[in-house]
Write a protein that holds these residues in place. Structure first.
Motif: not given
Ligand SMILES: [Zn+2]
Ligand SMILES: [Zn+2]
Length: 762
Positions: A661-681
């Motif tokens: 998550v920290l890596f994705d935030v760092e590279r500017g990925l938005g909440p939509a994708a982070i949320s989807a990936r979190f739910h998938n996890a």
């Protein structure tokens, strides 16, 4: 020619069942009789064999909407000479073991009557009949006869009496029967209690105030509500400010399904829920161009919609000619007011006007909340329209279970049925605790019960636990303390009447574990009275404990600190002031006021904060909800790594996920994708946990499963793997279901002869 004895159990009294039976028999030219008995309804019916069979089929297929048939048994009798079909008066004390109906939404016949200018009940706000109207909110004691209701003060006029006494009238023995000549009436009060108007004029002035953007307190069916114009952002903001409710969504009442459909997506199942006799608030998805003000449910794609369930609400909505916000008359999370005197004090600074009536409300019953879940309707808050419907339960000792601290309910078990009280709200205020105690007394008196066991949560500080301790010692009966998440699973087991072991995935905010830490990301193998902790989230510390519920960023800090130690502060510097951060970091380093937790709710919060969704929350679960919604319409199949590490119990290690998550935030990925990936996890984690446990039946419960994206993803994966998956449907997956689960565990411990002790862990 045959003669049949039919006995029916279930919800068949107080719902217009006998007039229905009368109609079904006479229509087929049958003779015989129908009578209310202690166990339900008894019928003897005689006539042509084909017609009698059709009649019995009709009992099942065409029963009044609020009726619920649990058992129907027939026995053949010798025919005998008889003419006509009669409604025989009840056996004396017939309602000794009743199945009491809940309050029922206005039926079609009554609506038509209220809307017909020629009728004597034209525009009468308290019109009802045997198929609709108040029940639980006006019954003082049993049997359910008018003198035992709050209608006792209204003497029937001759016209109403004729209807009441005529077996073929749809108001035959309608206990709350009323008309403009003899029934309750409206009054409009100023906040200082001065009477401003009455009757239709009071209603008109109330509507005028709503049009002006003012806050109207309405004495409704089960308590006071606060109403404002839902199309006016200013009016809604005024209500929010006065009610001290910043962002939690408000429910909106619409005049018709068509009106809801104008701004929301309403499927066939949602429509059926809206139109059901329970008439709950139904969560529906908003579509674009909404006419309802944005601040009714800020940043929320869902709207809680409901239809008018009394003629009073219907008249208000029709005259207002726009949707109205309709929320409980209280300060946030306190019980609703039910009496004028109380409302004049407690709502003084909230309401501009009070529209009241003179029918006393015997007990507060809030609006229920439901939605269409994975497999049909799912109740999220169980109150008006559902409580106190009894539910078939283990046969055994009488149990009283007092539930948790939030979304409190009480469950009473007697004679193989569980009665779950209406939603009582949170127990932080003295009013809340008083309501809990009153509800216990109320249920015991109502059902004439003497509990042999009392059950409660493990948490010693819950007001419900303290009351349970007191009652158990007063009554000299055993007290069963039931672990929070065990109770969540047990509630679902009781609801679906499951036998043998199940794997419960219980994900919620938190509940006290048997090791003294705060659990909430649990996989429990539950077999009746016992459970084993099969897996849980890796623990982390929550700086400030409960404070973290309102500050998701604290959960983020706890997670980052757990993974990276002292360098955590630097990483999250943007979320806090320097002073706050150094205080929190100090607390974490010294382990002060930083309880250990395995809470899934807090993991949601932490990820939401890191993804930039929200650092502070106006109510518990807000950040998690917004994280869920952030992924709406996103089809990202990537899952963050969330490995399940072997052990006893196994450990779901969120650290790789956190790094990703920290890596994705760092590279500017938005909440939509982070949320989807979190739910998938989380879905992958659920699957891995279920495969590891290898138990064919899986229960999903706890507040996190109000998240439909999560529930859906997990359900899908587990079913594909051949698991049978169960979710709470009739009772809430959140803490509103705890009392039922506690009652189940306590009953099972008695049955299995286990002593009053906490089940083994590890
Ligand atoms: Zn009716
Ligand atoms: Zn009358």
């Amino acid at each position: 020619m045959i003669r049949l004895a039919v006995s029916i159990q279930g919800v068949v009294q107080g719902v217009g069942f006998r007039p229905f039976v009368h109609g079904a028999a006479t229509k087929r030219g049958l003779c015989g009789w129908v009578q209310n008995g202690t166990e339900g309804v008894r019928i003897e019916v005689q006539g042509d064999a084909e017609a009698v069979r059709g009649f019995v089929q009709a009992l099942r297929d065409e029963a009044p909407p609020a009726a619920r048939i649990e058992h129907l048994v027939t026995a053949e009798l010798p025919p005998r000479p008889e003419v006509g079909f009669a409604i025989v008066t009840s056996q004396n004390g017939a309602a000794a073991r009743p199945t009491l109906p809940p309050d029922l939404s206005t039926c079609g016949d009554c609506i038509a009557e209220v809307e017909s200018p020629g009728e004597r009940r034209h525009r009468y706000p308290f019109t009802n009949c045997t198929q609709c109207g108040p029940r639980y909110t006006l019954i003082e004691r049993l049997p359910y006869d008018r003198p035992n209701t709050s209608m006792v003060r209204f003497a029937l006029c001759p016209m109403c009496r004729r209807e009441y006494e005529n077996p073929t009238d749809r108001r035959f023995h309608a206990q709350p029967i009323a008309c403009p000549a003899c029934g309750p009436s409206l009054r409009l009060l100023s906040p200082d209690g001065a009477a401003l108007a009455s009757g239709d004029e009071a209603l008109g002035l109330g509507v005028a105030a709503l049009h002006e953007g003012r806050v109207l307190a309405l004495k409704g069916l089960g308590g006071f509500q606060l109403l404002v114009d839902a199309t006016s952002a200013k009016a809604v903001a005024r209500l929010r400010e006065r009610k001290r409710r910043e962002e939690k969504p408000f429910a909106v009442m619409f005049l018709s399904v068509a009106d809801v459909r104008d701004i929301c997506i309403v499927g066939a199942e949602e429509e059926a829920l809206l139109l059901s006799a329970a008439a709950p608030i139904v969560l529906v998805r908003r579509c674009a161009g909404s006419a309802v003000a944005e601040n009714v449910a800020p940043k929320n794609p869902l709207l809680g919609a409901m239809l008018p369930y009394t003629p009073l609400h219907r008249l208000l909505l029709a005259q207002a000619n726009r949707p109205l916000v309709c929320t409980s008359g209280n300060l946030s999370e306190e019980p609703m007011c039910t009496e004028e005197d109380e409302a004049l004090v407690r709502l003084r600074d909230i309401a501009d006007l009070l529209l009241v009536h003179d029918r006393p409300i015997v007990r507060p019953v809030d609006d229920s909340v439901a939605r269409v879940g994975l497999r049909g309707p799912q109740v999220l808050r169980r109150a008006r329209g559902y409580a106190p419907l009894p539910y078939p339960f283990l046969v055994g000792p009488s149990v009283l279970a007092l539930g948790g601290q939030l979304k409190s309910t009480v469950t009473l078990v007697k004679d193989g049925h569980a009665v779950v009280s209406q939603h009582l709200g949170d127990l932080f205020s003295p009013e809340g605790v008083m309501l809990l105690e009153r509800t216990v007394k109320d249920l015991l008196t109502f059902f004439d019960a003497k509990p042999e066991v009392v059950a409660c949560d493990l948490h010693p500080e819950y007001a419900s636990t303290r009351l349970a301790e007191r009652l158990a010692s007063e009554w000299r009966v055993p007290l069963e303390r039931v672990q929070h998440h065990h109770a969540h699973v047990a509630a679902c087991v009781a609801e679906h009447r499951l036998q043998g072991p199940v794997l419960g995935l219980v994900w919620d905010g938190s509940g006290l574990g048997t090791d003294g830490t705060l659990w909430g990301g649990e996989a429990l193998v539950v077999d009746g009275a016992v459970f084993e902790r099969a897996a849980h989230l890796r623990p982390f510390s929550l700086p400030g404990g409960e404070r973290a519920i309102r500050e998701p960023r604290r959960a983020a800090l706890g997670l980052v600190f757990e993974a990276f130690g002292a360098s955590a502060a630097k990483m999250l510097a943007a979320m806090f002031t320097d002073a706050d951060l150094s205080v929190l970091q100090g607390m974490l380093e010294r382990g002060l006021q930083s309880p250990r937790t395995t809470s899934m709710g807090r993991l949601f919060d932490g990820v939401a904060a890191l993804a930039g969704v929200r650092q502070r929350a106006g109510f518990e679960g807000q950040a998690a909800m917004e994280l869920e919604f952030a992924a709406d319409g996103v089809d990202d199949r990537t899952a963050y790594p969330l490995p399940l590490r072997d052990g006893s119990p196994a450990l779901a290690d969120w650290e790789p996920l956190l790094r990703a998550v920290l890596f994705d935030v760092e590279r500017g990925l938005g909440p939509a994708a982070i949320s989807a990936r979190f739910h998938n996890a989380l879905a992958e984690l659920a699957e891995a946990t279920a495969l590891r446990a290898g138990i064919p039946r899986v229960v999903l419960s706890g507040g996190c499963f109000q998240n439909l994206r999560l529930a859906h993803a997990i359900h899908h994966r587990l079913v594909a793997r051949g698991f049978e998956v169960y979710l709470p449907e009739l009772f809430p997956p959140n803490d509103g279901g705890l009392s039922l689960g506690q009652a189940y565990v306590a009953a099972m411990r008695r049955k299995e002869g286990r002593c009053a002790s906490v089940s083994p862990v590890k």
